[in-house]
Enzyme design. Structure first.
Site: not given
Length: 266
Positions: A146, A159
């Site tokens: 990401s 995350y």
């Protein structure tokens, strides 16, 4: 794409691809794109209802209900791949969860560990299981990291740190597996349209006092292109990395983020 009438092969004709978290979102977009380019597809996902619905549309794909954080279920998925295909040419480690949006003092240990179990342990377990199926002819492993794996993201620490870990895993495995002609790369999606992003933006909107629409506008305006990324954009990047066009590319972390990282300091 593969043209049945002309017989012109696609870029993945004859290839066999395993895609985790492939029943929806980015994973499904990649599976559909790969299939359109001639690949044989195996999908695992913990959502049995989605798998069943998808099987009605694509009965030619292999489906296994599996949680990638559970070793026995991962083993079942890759044994099914071995039984159906004999070997693999591509693994897409797409399965992941977004986890909590909260300050570090408010994040429960169980929530932190759940993110790492799916996003990091899952990639490890799947890669470990797939390598033996990739060694015969080489191939491609794609980690779905990401943009949060490249920059600091406050209130998203489980995350973001897990996605940073995937980049370290990518670079290390690229060197380790190179002798087997297995390429390992990561894709770094930016703000990608879909239910997961909607949940994140809803949480950010709640904490900022903005409406959902106002928060979307704020998020998008930060990027150089000023727009959201579509799942199909990620699928295009995955296709390049999985195909022979990317045969000399390994150890790379490829942002597909509409210029969000590049615009950080503007």
């Amino acid at each position: 794409m593969f043209d049945k009438e002309s017989g012109v092969p696609g870029r993945l004709t004859g290839k066999r691809a395993a895609i985790t978290g492939g029943a929806a979102g980015i994973g499904l977009a990649i599976a559909q794109r790969f299939a359109g380019e001639g690949a044989s597809i195996a999908v695992c996902d913990p959502d049995r209802a989605r798998l069943a619905a998808l099987q009605q549309e694509r009965p030619d794909w292999l489906y296994v209900a599996a949680d990638v954080s559970i070793e026995s279920q991962v083993a079942e998925f890759f044994e099914a791949c071995r039984a159906r295909f004999g070997a693999l040419d591509c693994l897409v480690n797409n399965a992941g969860i977004s986890g909590p949006t909260a300050g570090i003092e408010s994040i429960a240990l169980a929530d932190w560990e759940a993110v790492y179990a799916c996003n990091v342990r899952g990639a490890y377990l799947c890669t470990r299981a797939a390598v033996g199926l990739l060694k015969s002819a080489g191939g491609s492993i794609i980690m779905m990291s990401s943009l949060a794996g490249r920059v600091g993201v406050p209130f998203r620490t489980p995350y973001a740190s897990a996605k940073w870990a995937l980049i370290g895993l990518t670079k290390s495995l690229a060197v380790e597996l190179g002798e087997h002609k297995i390429r390992v790369n990561a894709i770094l999606p930016g703000l990608t349209r879909g239910p997961r992003l909607e949940r994140v933006i809803e949480a950010r909107a709640a904490s900022s006092g903005r409406t959902f629409e106002e928060q979307v506008a704020v998020e998008v305006s930060a990027g150089a292109l000023g727009e959201l990324v579509e799942p199909e954009d990620i699928a295009s990047a995955a296709l390049y990395l999985a195909s022979d066009e990317g045969r000399r590319v390994t150890g790379v972390s490829l942002p597909v983020d509409a210029g969000l990282e590049s615009a950080t300091f503007r």
